[in-house]
Enzyme design. Structure first.
Site, PDB file in Angstrom:
ATOM      1  N   SER A  82      -6.939   0.937  -7.629  1.00 25.03           N
ATOM      2  CA  SER A  82      -6.574   1.307  -6.256  1.00 25.03           C
ATOM      3  C   SER A  82      -5.272   0.624  -5.821  1.00 25.03           C
ATOM      4  O   SER A  82      -4.255   0.852  -6.476  1.00 25.03           O
ATOM      5  CB  SER A  82      -7.723   1.183  -5.266  1.00 25.03           C
ATOM      6  OG  SER A  82      -8.733   2.150  -5.618  1.00 25.03           O
ATOM      7  N   HIS A 103       2.525  -5.151   4.787  1.00 27.19           N
ATOM      8  CA  HIS A 103       3.594  -4.764   5.711  1.00 27.19           C
ATOM      9  C   HIS A 103       3.870  -5.980   6.582  1.00 27.19           C
ATOM     10  O   HIS A 103       2.928  -6.571   7.126  1.00 27.19           O
ATOM     11  CB  HIS A 103       3.164  -3.577   6.580  1.00 27.19           C
ATOM     12  CG  HIS A 103       2.742  -2.385   5.782  1.00 27.19           C
ATOM     13  ND1 HIS A 103       3.637  -1.569   5.127  1.00 27.19           N
ATOM     14  CD2 HIS A 103       1.522  -1.888   5.497  1.00 27.19           C
ATOM     15  CE1 HIS A 103       2.975  -0.613   4.490  1.00 27.19           C
ATOM     16  NE2 HIS A 103       1.690  -0.785   4.691  1.00 27.19           N
ATOM     17  N   CYS A 134     -11.476  -1.433  -6.993  1.00 31.39           N
ATOM     18  CA  CYS A 134     -12.703  -0.840  -7.518  1.00 31.39           C
ATOM     19  C   CYS A 134     -13.134  -1.617  -8.759  1.00 31.39           C
ATOM     20  O   CYS A 134     -12.314  -2.230  -9.435  1.00 31.39           O
ATOM     21  CB  CYS A 134     -12.455   0.618  -7.884  1.00 31.39           C
ATOM     22  SG  CYS A 134     -12.021   1.592  -6.428  1.00 31.39           S
TER      23      CYS A 134
END
Lengths: 120, 120
Positions: free
Chosen positions: A67, A72, A87
């Site tokens: 994944s 940010h 995962c």
């Protein structure tokens, strides 16, 4: 096939950070993402970075076989938004979050752990 | 400067989907991400895709000036995990989710809306 009732496909850690660290430095954020992926015991496919200008924020995404990890940053507010979505039973998202927290000299303002693709 | 008490920097829509659509087709997922960004009224920086092999899943991330949209798919389970994280009052994450839902011919199993970097 849908997952069994007690199965989830992934864990998504969401963390909002108050950070004193290098929020405007894409090279250091890249290093941080590589180290976070290693700490999480996941396979890094690539890191992509965008720097919005001198003294401004950075968007960084580590694409994983399991994944993604994203950061940010808003250096003008000393804030960062972190997502660690992994995962597989072997993955350790909390270890990745601790790497990021340390790199950014950050305090965790909010942490949310969301099981993904299992029963709510 | 920390955000004011009633201010948030972004909205993060988390959606887990049961999908009949093209979960193993990176070209269609790329088109979907471009259209989702347009629907959300955000500025697309780039789309990165990884396809894990014939008939297997795709990881797609749209890096935005306003954060990111990501999709991870599991065609063997007919499942996809979608994140739409957008900043700015003009952005419309729900419109992006609807574009993705339609492209993937999907039912939303779970939808969670997380305000980011505001007061919890």
């Amino acid at each position: 096939m849908a997952p069994a009732a007690d199965e989830i496909l992934g864990i998504h850690l969401i963390a909002d950070l108050a950070a004193q660290g290098p929020l405007d430095d894409p090279a250091r954020i890249e290093t941080m993402l590589v180290e976070a992926a290693a700490a999480a015991r996941v396979r890094l496919l690539e890191v992509r970075l965008h720097h919005f200008g001198d003294g401004q924020g950075v968007t960084g995404v580590a694409l994983l076989a399991e994944s993604h990890i994203s950061v940010h940053s808003w250096p003008e507010r000393a804030l960062a938004a972190v997502d660690i979505f992994v995962c597989g039973a072997h993955a350790d998202p909390q270890a990745a979050l601790e790497v990021i927290r340390a790199h950014l000299d950050a305090t965790i303002l909010r942490r949310l752990e969301v099981p993904r693709l299992g029963r709510p």
